[in-house]
Every structure is written in C-alpha cells, then in structure tokens.
Design a protein around this motif. Sequence first.
Motif, PDB file in Angstrom:
ATOM      1  N   ILE A 192      -0.899   4.103  -5.516  1.00 19.88           N
ATOM      2  CA  ILE A 192      -1.660   4.534  -4.411  1.00 19.88           C
ATOM      3  C   ILE A 192      -2.931   3.680  -4.465  1.00 19.88           C
ATOM      4  O   ILE A 192      -3.521   3.183  -5.352  1.00 19.88           O
ATOM      5  CB  ILE A 192      -2.242   6.131  -4.972  1.00 19.88           C
ATOM      6  CG1 ILE A 192      -1.493   7.100  -5.085  1.00 19.88           C
ATOM      7  CG2 ILE A 192      -3.195   6.455  -3.678  1.00 19.88           C
ATOM      8  CD1 ILE A 192      -1.343   8.217  -5.989  1.00 19.88           C
ATOM      9  N   ASP A 193      -3.129   3.176  -3.304  1.00 16.67           N
ATOM     10  CA  ASP A 193      -4.215   2.067  -2.933  1.00 16.67           C
ATOM     11  C   ASP A 193      -5.505   2.656  -2.881  1.00 16.67           C
ATOM     12  O   ASP A 193      -5.945   4.137  -2.847  1.00 16.67           O
ATOM     13  CB  ASP A 193      -3.927   1.393  -1.852  1.00 16.67           C
ATOM     14  CG  ASP A 193      -3.902   2.117  -0.445  1.00 16.67           C
ATOM     15  OD1 ASP A 193      -4.734   3.135  -0.446  1.00 16.67           O
ATOM     16  OD2 ASP A 193      -3.435   1.813   0.760  1.00 16.67           O
ATOM     17  N   GLU A 194      -6.636   1.729  -2.764  1.00  9.48           N
ATOM     18  CA  GLU A 194      -8.145   2.342  -2.543  1.00  9.48           C
ATOM     19  C   GLU A 194      -8.292   3.351  -1.524  1.00  9.48           C
ATOM     20  O   GLU A 194      -9.454   3.984  -1.642  1.00  9.48           O
ATOM     21  CB  GLU A 194      -8.829   0.966  -2.362  1.00  9.48           C
ATOM     22  CG  GLU A 194      -9.012   0.150  -3.386  1.00  9.48           C
ATOM     23  CD  GLU A 194     -10.144   0.920  -4.472  1.00  9.48           C
ATOM     24  OE1 GLU A 194     -10.916   1.429  -4.149  1.00  9.48           O
ATOM     25  OE2 GLU A 194      -9.715   0.879  -5.574  1.00  9.48           O
ATOM     26  N   ALA A 195      -7.625   3.538  -0.456  1.00  5.20           N
ATOM     27  CA  ALA A 195      -7.908   4.303   0.621  1.00  5.20           C
ATOM     28  C   ALA A 195      -7.035   5.810   0.448  1.00  5.20           C
ATOM     29  O   ALA A 195      -7.218   6.809   1.313  1.00  5.20           O
ATOM     30  CB  ALA A 195      -6.969   3.705   2.091  1.00  5.20           C
ATOM     31  N   GLY A 196      -6.331   5.963  -0.676  1.00  5.50           N
ATOM     32  CA  GLY A 196      -5.590   7.045  -0.912  1.00  5.50           C
ATOM     33  C   GLY A 196      -4.464   6.882  -0.394  1.00  5.50           C
ATOM     34  O   GLY A 196      -3.643   8.217  -0.566  1.00  5.50           O
ATOM     35  N   ARG A 197      -3.707   5.871  -0.054  1.00  3.22           N
ATOM     36  CA  ARG A 197      -2.453   6.033   0.729  1.00  3.22           C
ATOM     37  C   ARG A 197      -1.222   5.386  -0.318  1.00  3.22           C
ATOM     38  O   ARG A 197      -1.701   4.585  -1.148  1.00  3.22           O
ATOM     39  CB  ARG A 197      -2.505   4.951   1.931  1.00  3.22           C
ATOM     40  CG  ARG A 197      -3.270   5.561   2.929  1.00  3.22           C
ATOM     41  CD  ARG A 197      -2.743   4.972   4.394  1.00  3.22           C
ATOM     42  NE  ARG A 197      -3.755   5.478   5.309  1.00  3.22           N
ATOM     43  CZ  ARG A 197      -3.334   6.639   5.945  1.00  3.22           C
ATOM     44  NH1 ARG A 197      -2.144   7.389   5.867  1.00  3.22           N
ATOM     45  NH2 ARG A 197      -4.101   7.221   6.830  1.00  3.22           N
ATOM     46  N   ILE A 198      -0.288   5.887  -0.124  1.00  5.94           N
ATOM     47  CA  ILE A 198       0.979   5.471  -0.953  1.00  5.94           C
ATOM     48  C   ILE A 198       1.436   4.075  -0.591  1.00  5.94           C
ATOM     49  O   ILE A 198       1.659   3.628   0.749  1.00  5.94           O
ATOM     50  CB  ILE A 198       2.118   6.455  -0.976  1.00  5.94           C
ATOM     51  CG1 ILE A 198       1.733   7.857  -1.340  1.00  5.94           C
ATOM     52  CG2 ILE A 198       3.321   5.851  -1.776  1.00  5.94           C
ATOM     53  CD1 ILE A 198       2.738   8.771  -1.332  1.00  5.94           C
ATOM     54  N   PRO A 223      -2.351  -4.435  -5.613  1.00  2.55           N
ATOM     55  CA  PRO A 223      -3.270  -3.520  -6.398  1.00  2.55           C
ATOM     56  C   PRO A 223      -3.177  -2.183  -6.164  1.00  2.55           C
ATOM     57  O   PRO A 223      -2.843  -1.660  -5.076  1.00  2.55           O
ATOM     58  CB  PRO A 223      -4.785  -4.149  -6.252  1.00  2.55           C
ATOM     59  CG  PRO A 223      -4.381  -5.480  -5.556  1.00  2.55           C
ATOM     60  CD  PRO A 223      -3.032  -5.359  -5.034  1.00  2.55           C
ATOM     61  N   TYR A 224      -3.611  -1.230  -7.477  1.00  2.00           N
ATOM     62  CA  TYR A 224      -3.519   0.246  -6.879  1.00  2.00           C
ATOM     63  C   TYR A 224      -4.518   0.434  -7.761  1.00  2.00           C
ATOM     64  O   TYR A 224      -5.415   0.221  -8.691  1.00  2.00           O
ATOM     65  CB  TYR A 224      -2.269   0.848  -7.464  1.00  2.00           C
ATOM     66  CG  TYR A 224      -1.869   0.711  -8.989  1.00  2.00           C
ATOM     67  CD1 TYR A 224      -2.320   1.457 -10.036  1.00  2.00           C
ATOM     68  CD2 TYR A 224      -1.403  -0.638  -9.282  1.00  2.00           C
ATOM     69  CE1 TYR A 224      -1.844   1.199 -11.183  1.00  2.00           C
ATOM     70  CE2 TYR A 224      -1.105  -0.981 -10.500  1.00  2.00           C
ATOM     71  CZ  TYR A 224      -1.244   0.120 -11.494  1.00  2.00           C
ATOM     72  OH  TYR A 224      -0.970  -0.078 -12.831  1.00  2.00           O
ATOM     73  N   ARG A 225      -5.282   1.980  -7.192  1.00  2.00           N
ATOM     74  CA  ARG A 225      -6.196   2.457  -7.726  1.00  2.00           C
ATOM     75  C   ARG A 225      -5.882   3.860  -8.762  1.00  2.00           C
ATOM     76  O   ARG A 225      -6.336   4.326  -9.380  1.00  2.00           O
ATOM     77  CB  ARG A 225      -7.363   2.964  -6.882  1.00  2.00           C
ATOM     78  CG  ARG A 225      -7.162   4.096  -6.088  1.00  2.00           C
ATOM     79  CD  ARG A 225      -8.319   4.638  -5.434  1.00  2.00           C
ATOM     80  NE  ARG A 225      -8.252   5.784  -4.432  1.00  2.00           N
ATOM     81  CZ  ARG A 225      -8.686   6.785  -4.585  1.00  2.00           C
ATOM     82  NH1 ARG A 225      -9.722   7.027  -5.437  1.00  2.00           N
ATOM     83  NH2 ARG A 225      -8.404   7.772  -3.720  1.00  2.00           N
ATOM     84  N   ALA A 226      -4.585   4.419  -8.286  1.00  2.00           N
ATOM     85  CA  ALA A 226      -4.189   5.417  -9.075  1.00  2.00           C
ATOM     86  C   ALA A 226      -2.584   5.392  -9.083  1.00  2.00           C
ATOM     87  O   ALA A 226      -2.038   4.489  -8.213  1.00  2.00           O
ATOM     88  CB  ALA A 226      -4.489   6.860  -8.414  1.00  2.00           C
ATOM     89  N   ALA A 227      -1.872   6.248  -9.751  1.00  2.00           N
ATOM     90  CA  ALA A 227      -0.438   6.239  -9.592  1.00  2.00           C
ATOM     91  C   ALA A 227       0.104   7.842  -9.861  1.00  2.00           C
ATOM     92  O   ALA A 227      -0.806   8.428 -10.718  1.00  2.00           O
ATOM     93  CB  ALA A 227       0.291   5.410 -10.616  1.00  2.00           C
ATOM     94  N   LEU A 228       1.038   8.175  -9.155  1.00  2.00           N
ATOM     95  CA  LEU A 228       1.450   9.644  -9.539  1.00  2.00           C
ATOM     96  C   LEU A 228       3.105   9.598  -9.878  1.00  2.00           C
ATOM     97  O   LEU A 228       3.921   9.055  -9.031  1.00  2.00           O
ATOM     98  CB  LEU A 228       1.399  10.433  -8.012  1.00  2.00           C
ATOM     99  CG  LEU A 228       2.058  11.712  -8.150  1.00  2.00           C
ATOM    100  CD1 LEU A 228       1.452  12.729  -8.927  1.00  2.00           C
ATOM    101  CD2 LEU A 228       2.123  12.350  -6.769  1.00  2.00           C
ATOM    102  N   GLU A 229       3.639  10.344 -10.855  1.00  2.00           N
ATOM    103  CA  GLU A 229       4.887  10.411 -11.178  1.00  2.00           C
ATOM    104  C   GLU A 229       5.172  11.700 -10.984  1.00  2.00           C
ATOM    105  O   GLU A 229       4.479  12.717 -11.241  1.00  2.00           O
ATOM    106  CB  GLU A 229       4.916  10.086 -12.689  1.00  2.00           C
ATOM    107  CG  GLU A 229       4.790   8.527 -13.163  1.00  2.00           C
ATOM    108  CD  GLU A 229       4.703   8.130 -14.605  1.00  2.00           C
ATOM    109  OE1 GLU A 229       4.844   7.090 -14.931  1.00  2.00           O
ATOM    110  OE2 GLU A 229       4.827   9.365 -15.365  1.00  2.00           O
ATOM    111  N   VAL A 230       6.411  11.949 -10.431  1.00  2.00           N
ATOM    112  CA  VAL A 230       7.113  13.316 -10.313  1.00  2.00           C
ATOM    113  C   VAL A 230       8.569  12.979 -10.599  1.00  2.00           C
ATOM    114  O   VAL A 230       9.086  11.978 -10.794  1.00  2.00           O
ATOM    115  CB  VAL A 230       6.856  13.706  -8.597  1.00  2.00           C
ATOM    116  CG1 VAL A 230       5.413  13.695  -8.170  1.00  2.00           C
ATOM    117  CG2 VAL A 230       7.872  12.636  -7.955  1.00  2.00           C
TER     118      VAL A 230
END
Length: 177
Positions: free
Chosen positions: A106-112, A137-144
């Motif tokens: 997830i990027d700085e804008a909250g987009r995948i 670069p990324y600011r978060a990551a989501l695992e499912v």
Amino acid sequence: MNTTRRQLLLGLALLPAASLLPPVLSAADSRPQRLETVPLVIHAEQGPQRLEVEAARTTPERSRGLMERDHLAEQGGMLFLYDRPQSSRNGFWMYRTRIPLDIAFIDEAGRIAEIHRMTPCTAAQAGECPVTRPSVPYRAALEVNAGGFEAMGVAAGDCMSWPGDGGLCAPGAGRDN
C-alpha cells in the motif's frame, strides 16, 4: 531497618531470580499471538470490501507476522503498519508461515501498488526462504488468504482505509477515482 532499605534489600535478593524470566517469557511467545484487530475497508470496483484485520505496528509484531498459524479467517488478515515509507528493497518472506497468502503493498495515498502471491516456506533457516518485494516504496502491507483479493474483486489501484490512516481514502475511492 526502614521500609525503603528493606525493599531495596529484598529487590537485590530477588535479582538472580529475575534472570529466569526471559526463557519463561520466550517459551510463552512460541504460541501464535493475536494482535489488536481493526476494521479495514478496501474501496474496490465491486464496492466496499470489509475486513477485520490484526494490526502489526511494532518491529517484533511485524517480524512475527502470521508465523505458526494454521488458519486465517476468510474476512481476516494482517495489516503491517510502518511509521515511515519502506524501501522497495524491504520485503516479506514466509519463514515458518503455514498459510498460503496474498500480499498487497500500500502506497502513501492508501492505494494498492501491487499484489503478490506467497507460498509457505519449509526451509530450516529464514535466509533460505524467497523474499517478496514490491517494485515501489510502501507505507503498509496487507496479507490475506491466497486468492482472497481476487475473490473480493480487489486489484492494484484500489484504495484502503482503516482507523488512524489519516483519512486518505474516501468511500467510493476505488481504482478510477
């Protein structure tokens, strides 16, 4: 002997016993731990997809991730949060992770920015496991669960929001917005 001196002497007498605490605590840490859960919404083309995810905010929580887990709820996941953007050189591996997973960076804008599939690694050493890295670069990551994003109709460009993310994602902020 006054109370303060008595407490000091008692504390000093118990100090050697305190050295036994870390092994006891680390043995307890070998069990899978559940983190704080937060609601997360993915603003996808097919409409909002709502998940209840565990938030990994600290380095130890992020390092442990979903290790030693045998199950992940269908509408669950783990959100890896960082205080600052992460370099594309920083990635994720599946050492001691038993569940096949998809990961969204997830990027700085909250987009995948990107979605990748990851399979469990049975290697004896973490360094022997493949590393999944994004190209940006990324600011978060989501695992499912593996296949979860596809089943929800979620793709790169979709926007995510969760409590404390700064409100970068507004409802209806899917791919084309």
